[in-house]
Each structure stands twice: as C-alpha cells, then as structure tokens.
Design a protein around this motif. Structure first.
Motif, PDB file in Angstrom:
ATOM      1  N   GLU A 257      -5.633  -0.410  -7.359  1.00 57.36           N
ATOM      2  CA  GLU A 257      -5.110  -1.318  -6.333  1.00 57.36           C
ATOM      3  C   GLU A 257      -4.957  -0.601  -4.991  1.00 57.36           C
ATOM      4  O   GLU A 257      -5.294  -1.155  -3.937  1.00 57.36           O
TER       5      GLU A 257
ATOM      6  N   GLY B 140      -8.329  -0.225  -3.474  1.00 58.87           N
ATOM      7  CA  GLY B 140      -8.775  -1.520  -2.943  1.00 58.87           C
ATOM      8  C   GLY B 140      -8.120  -1.861  -1.612  1.00 58.87           C
ATOM      9  O   GLY B 140      -8.789  -2.298  -0.672  1.00 58.87           O
ATOM     10  N   LEU B 141      -6.825  -1.652  -1.527  1.00 59.95           N
ATOM     11  CA  LEU B 141      -6.109  -1.934  -0.275  1.00 59.95           C
ATOM     12  C   LEU B 141      -6.545  -0.995   0.845  1.00 59.95           C
ATOM     13  O   LEU B 141      -6.686  -1.403   2.001  1.00 59.95           O
TER      14      LEU B 141
ATOM     15  N   THR C 236      -9.460   0.384   1.085  1.00 59.07           N
ATOM     16  CA  THR C 236     -10.813  -0.046   1.463  1.00 59.07           C
ATOM     17  C   THR C 236     -10.747  -1.241   2.407  1.00 59.07           C
ATOM     18  O   THR C 236     -11.457  -1.290   3.411  1.00 59.07           O
ATOM     19  N   GLN C 237      -9.884  -2.206   2.096  1.00 60.20           N
ATOM     20  CA  GLN C 237      -9.723  -3.371   2.970  1.00 60.20           C
ATOM     21  C   GLN C 237      -9.251  -2.958   4.355  1.00 60.20           C
ATOM     22  O   GLN C 237      -9.750  -3.456   5.373  1.00 60.20           O
ATOM     23  N   ALA C 238      -8.302  -2.041   4.397  1.00 57.20           N
ATOM     24  CA  ALA C 238      -7.791  -1.577   5.695  1.00 57.20           C
ATOM     25  C   ALA C 238      -8.893  -0.886   6.485  1.00 57.20           C
ATOM     26  O   ALA C 238      -9.021  -1.077   7.695  1.00 57.20           O
ATOM     27  N   ARG C 239      -9.701  -0.087   5.808  1.00 58.00           N
ATOM     28  CA  ARG C 239     -10.808   0.602   6.483  1.00 58.00           C
ATOM     29  C   ARG C 239     -11.813  -0.413   7.028  1.00 58.00           C
ATOM     30  O   ARG C 239     -12.305  -0.279   8.146  1.00 58.00           O
ATOM     31  N   LEU C 240     -12.105  -1.437   6.236  1.00 57.55           N
ATOM     32  CA  LEU C 240     -13.056  -2.455   6.692  1.00 57.55           C
ATOM     33  C   LEU C 240     -12.524  -3.230   7.892  1.00 57.55           C
ATOM     34  O   LEU C 240     -13.290  -3.618   8.771  1.00 57.55           O
ATOM     35  N   GLN C 241     -11.218  -3.458   7.933  1.00 51.62           N
ATOM     36  CA  GLN C 241     -10.632  -4.173   9.072  1.00 51.62           C
ATOM     37  C   GLN C 241     -10.837  -3.402  10.372  1.00 51.62           C
ATOM     38  O   GLN C 241     -10.968  -4.000  11.429  1.00 51.62           O
TER      39      GLN C 241
ATOM     40  N   TYR D 261       0.832  -1.201   0.000  1.00 48.55           N
ATOM     41  CA  TYR D 261       0.000   0.000   0.000  1.00 48.55           C
ATOM     42  C   TYR D 261       0.874   1.262   0.000  1.00 48.55           C
ATOM     43  O   TYR D 261       0.626   2.195  -0.771  1.00 48.55           O
TER      44      TYR D 261
END
Length: 146
Positions: free
Chosen positions: A65, A68-69, A71-76, A5
């Motif tokens: 990308e 996307g990364l 977004t994944q970090a925010r969801l975690q 990231y």
C-alpha cells in the motif's frame, strides 16, 4: 494529523522505506540506462536478498500500500508535463484524435461506454428460396441463364 502514507511509512523498517524510494527511482529509467538498477542491485543496496524484496512487494500489505501511494504521488508530480504534452497535441496543425478523445473523457464530456446491438434475421430454406425467386424475377436471370 498524519496522512495514510505517513502512517504506513512509520510502520515500515528503514530498509523497506529505502526500498520504496529505490523502486520509485527505478521507474524513472529503462533497462540499459546508466542509472537503472535491477532488483538484485536494489536488494543489495538495501541490505536484503532479492527474495525478501520480492516478498515485500507481493505479500506485505503495508509495504504494497505504501508503494502504491508513493507511486501515485510521484505520478501526480508529472501531471503538468502530461497536460503540456496533451496541449501540444491538441493545438497542432492536425490535432490528435486520440488526444481529443482522452481530453473529452477527462472532462466528462463523453461517455466511454459503448453498446453494440446486433440483430440477425433467421432464415429458413423457404425464406431463402423466396428471396432467390424474387431476385431472379427482378434481374431477369433464370436458373438456365447462368
């Protein structure tokens, strides 16, 4: 050592990094909320036209990308809330069957693959006539009784 990231973010312009931040923030709100920003508003704040923002989101692999990364970090960061909500659903007076199913799948206790096998008996006219005769004899109802 930089994460993937961080490496991607270093490759982006300041405007692109700001756009990622604002796009993530946009996801926190619904249209109609006071803090919700449209794509036009995000583009204006970043200093580009909406088409540029669209192109970054759909044709720029580095931007896509990184978004996307991010977004994944925010969801975690929301995982504790999700676990808390699921815990409430599981511990209630009538536990949610959907929550139980999700929990079991997450734990690897169930297999989400389902297989359905349907077999059919092909019957020709002779088979059907024999079945009618058998039922007629069994019930005592003849062709003329109907």
């Amino acid at each position: 050592m930089a994460t993937r990231y961080q490496t991607l973010m270093d490759e982006l312009t300041e405007e692109q990094r700001e756009a990622i931040h604002l796009l993530l923030e946009q996801c926190e709100y619904s249209p109609g909320d006071d803090d919700y920003q449209t794509m036009d508003e995000i583009a204006e704040e970043v200093g580009v036209v909406r088409k540029t923002l669209y192109n970054w989101r759909t044709t720029n692999p580095t931007f896509m990308e990184a978004l996307g990364l991010a977004t994944q970090a925010r969801l975690q960061t929301l995982a504790p809330y999700a676990y808390g909500a699921m815990s409430k659903l599981l511990k209630g007076k009538q536990p949610s069957t959907k929550a139980l199913d999700l929990y079991f799948k997450q734990q690897g206790w169930t297999n989400s693959n389902q297989e359905i096998t349907i077999t059919t008996n092909k019957r020709d006219d002779a088979d059907l006539e024999a079945e009618i005769a058998r039922l007629t004899q069994q019930t005592g109802v003849g062709d003329n009784d109907a």
